[in-house]
Design a protein around this motif. Structure first.
Motif, PDB file in Angstrom:
ATOM      1  N   VAL A  74      20.495  -6.135  -2.999  1.00  0.00           N
ATOM      2  CA  VAL A  74      19.747  -4.850  -2.881  1.00  0.00           C
ATOM      3  C   VAL A  74      18.707  -5.000  -2.137  1.00  0.00           C
ATOM      4  N   ALA A  75      17.491  -5.867  -2.623  1.00  0.00           N
ATOM      5  CA  ALA A  75      16.670  -5.906  -2.959  1.00  0.00           C
ATOM      6  C   ALA A  75      16.226  -6.225  -0.966  1.00  0.00           C
ATOM      7  N   ALA A  76      16.927  -7.004  -1.169  1.00  0.00           N
ATOM      8  CA  ALA A  76      16.820  -7.187   0.528  1.00  0.00           C
ATOM      9  C   ALA A  76      17.567  -5.532   1.691  1.00  0.00           C
ATOM     10  N   PHE A  77      18.510  -5.200   0.904  1.00  0.00           N
ATOM     11  CA  PHE A  77      18.435  -4.029   2.044  1.00  0.00           C
ATOM     12  C   PHE A  77      17.373  -2.920   1.448  1.00  0.00           C
ATOM     13  N   ALA A  78      16.536  -3.231   0.297  1.00  0.00           N
ATOM     14  CA  ALA A  78      15.296  -2.418   0.316  1.00  0.00           C
ATOM     15  C   ALA A  78      13.992  -2.540   1.208  1.00  0.00           C
ATOM     16  N   ALA A  79      14.076  -3.887   1.244  1.00  0.00           N
ATOM     17  CA  ALA A  79      13.021  -4.605   2.159  1.00  0.00           C
ATOM     18  C   ALA A  79      12.924  -4.445   3.581  1.00  0.00           C
ATOM     19  N   VAL A  80      14.241  -4.876   4.258  1.00  0.00           N
ATOM     20  CA  VAL A  80      14.200  -3.937   5.292  1.00  0.00           C
ATOM     21  C   VAL A  80      14.519  -2.764   5.567  1.00  0.00           C
ATOM     22  N   MET A  81      15.020  -1.786   4.237  1.00  0.00           N
ATOM     23  CA  MET A  81      14.728  -0.558   5.280  1.00  0.00           C
ATOM     24  C   MET A  81      12.606  -0.306   4.808  1.00  0.00           C
ATOM     25  N   THR A  82      11.725  -0.630   3.592  1.00  0.00           N
ATOM     26  CA  THR A  82      10.159  -0.241   3.798  1.00  0.00           C
ATOM     27  C   THR A  82      10.099  -0.851   4.926  1.00  0.00           C
ATOM     28  N   VAL A  83      10.185  -2.297   5.694  1.00  0.00           N
ATOM     29  CA  VAL A  83       9.362  -2.736   6.469  1.00  0.00           C
ATOM     30  C   VAL A  83       9.783  -1.688   7.959  1.00  0.00           C
ATOM     31  N   LEU A  84      11.044  -1.331   7.785  1.00  0.00           N
ATOM     32  CA  LEU A  84      11.266  -0.890   9.142  1.00  0.00           C
ATOM     33  C   LEU A  84      10.279   0.927   9.147  1.00  0.00           C
ATOM     34  N   GLY A  85      10.139   0.987   7.607  1.00  0.00           N
ATOM     35  CA  GLY A  85       9.578   2.868   7.746  1.00  0.00           C
ATOM     36  C   GLY A  85       8.176   2.109   7.823  1.00  0.00           C
ATOM     37  N   LEU A  86       7.740   0.716   7.432  1.00  0.00           N
ATOM     38  CA  LEU A  86       6.211   0.464   7.600  1.00  0.00           C
ATOM     39  C   LEU A  86       5.637   0.213   9.143  1.00  0.00           C
ATOM     40  N   LEU A  87       6.199  -0.283   9.913  1.00  0.00           N
ATOM     41  CA  LEU A  87       6.566  -0.509  11.620  1.00  0.00           C
ATOM     42  C   LEU A  87       6.875   0.819  11.820  1.00  0.00           C
ATOM     43  N   PHE A  88       7.618   1.398  11.193  1.00  0.00           N
ATOM     44  CA  PHE A  88       7.647   3.251  12.260  1.00  0.00           C
ATOM     45  C   PHE A  88       6.396   3.367  12.368  1.00  0.00           C
ATOM     46  N   ASN A  89       6.167   3.831  11.218  1.00  0.00           N
ATOM     47  CA  ASN A  89       4.889   4.601  10.810  1.00  0.00           C
ATOM     48  C   ASN A  89       3.375   4.141  11.324  1.00  0.00           C
ATOM     49  N   ALA A  90       3.492   2.276  11.447  1.00  0.00           N
ATOM     50  CA  ALA A  90       1.884   0.911  12.197  1.00  0.00           C
ATOM     51  C   ALA A  90       2.658   2.334  13.552  1.00  0.00           C
ATOM     52  N   ALA A  91       3.287   2.486  14.541  1.00  0.00           N
ATOM     53  CA  ALA A  91       3.471   2.454  15.736  1.00  0.00           C
ATOM     54  C   ALA A  91       2.610   3.787  15.610  1.00  0.00           C
ATOM     55  N   VAL A  92       4.022   4.772  15.469  1.00  0.00           N
ATOM     56  CA  VAL A  92       3.093   5.908  14.756  1.00  0.00           C
ATOM     57  C   VAL A  92       1.244   6.530  15.160  1.00  0.00           C
ATOM     58  N   ILE A  93       0.924   5.516  13.853  1.00  0.00           N
ATOM     59  CA  ILE A  93      -0.554   5.027  13.532  1.00  0.00           C
ATOM     60  C   ILE A  93      -1.284   5.142  14.816  1.00  0.00           C
ATOM     61  N   LEU A  94      -0.591   4.108  15.863  1.00  0.00           N
ATOM     62  CA  LEU A  94      -1.110   3.255  17.102  1.00  0.00           C
ATOM     63  C   LEU A  94      -1.164   4.830  17.968  1.00  0.00           C
ATOM     64  N   ASN A  95      -0.209   4.533  18.209  1.00  0.00           N
ATOM     65  CA  ASN A  95       0.114   5.723  19.248  1.00  0.00           C
ATOM     66  C   ASN A  95      -0.789   6.789  18.842  1.00  0.00           C
ATOM     67  N   ILE A  96      -1.226   6.864  17.782  1.00  0.00           N
ATOM     68  CA  ILE A  96      -2.193   9.076  17.755  1.00  0.00           C
ATOM     69  C   ILE A  96      -3.162   7.837  18.125  1.00  0.00           C
ATOM     70  N   ILE A  97      -3.946   6.576  17.727  1.00  0.00           N
ATOM     71  CA  ILE A  97      -4.973   6.605  17.883  1.00  0.00           C
ATOM     72  C   ILE A  97      -4.800   5.755  19.767  1.00  0.00           C
ATOM     73  N   GLN A  98      -3.572   5.426  20.008  1.00  0.00           N
ATOM     74  CA  GLN A  98      -4.262   5.404  21.602  1.00  0.00           C
ATOM     75  C   GLN A  98      -4.457   6.878  22.254  1.00  0.00           C
TER      76      GLN A  98
END
Length: 103
Positions: A74-98
Motif C-alpha cells: 500500500v505504501a509503494a502504491f501511495a509513493a508512486v501516486m505521490t511522485v506522479l502527482g509531484l512530477l505533474f505539478n512540477a511540469a505544470v509549474i515549469l511550463n508556466i515559468i517558460q
C-alpha cells in the motif's frame, strides 16, 4: 503528443525525472514507517493479553509478515501516486515559468 514532448524539453525536467526514483523511495519508506507504526496493534494485543488462547496467538504471529507485506505494498502504491502527482505539478509549474519567460 507534442505537449508531452514540449514538457520533456522544458529545462529542469530531466533533473526531475532523474530524482523521481529517489523521491519515490524516500516517500515509500516514510509511508511504510507510518503505516507500520500503528498497523500491528491488534496483533500485538493478541500476543500480549492473557485472555487470548494459543490458536489465536498462533494466527496473530502468522499474520504479522502478511500484514507487513500488505502495508508495504500500500505504501509503494501511495509513493508512486505521490511522485506522479509531484512530477505533474512540477511540469505544470515549469511550463508556466517558460510561458512567462517567453512573453
Amino acid at each position: 503528443m507534442e505537449e508531452i514532448e514540449f514538457l520533456l524539453s522544458v529545462p529542469g525536467m530531466p533533473l526531475a525525472l532523474r530524482l523521481a526514483p529517489l523521491v519515490a523511495v524516500v516517500v515509500w519508506i516514510f509511508i511504510t514507517v507510518n503505516l507500520w507504526r500503528g498497523g500491528f496493534t491488534d496483533l500485538t494485543e493478541r500476543l500480549s493479553r492473557p485472555r487470548y488462547a494459543g490458536p489465536e496467538r498462533a494466527r496473530a504471529v502468522m499474520m504479522i509478515p502478511l500484514r507487513a507485506l500488505m502495508l508495504a505494498g500500500v505504501a509503494a502504491f501511495a509513493a508512486v501516486m505521490t511522485v506522479l502527482g509531484l512530477l505533474f505539478n512540477a511540469a505544470v509549474i515549469l511550463n508556466i515559468i517558460q510561458a512567462v519567460r517567453g512573453l
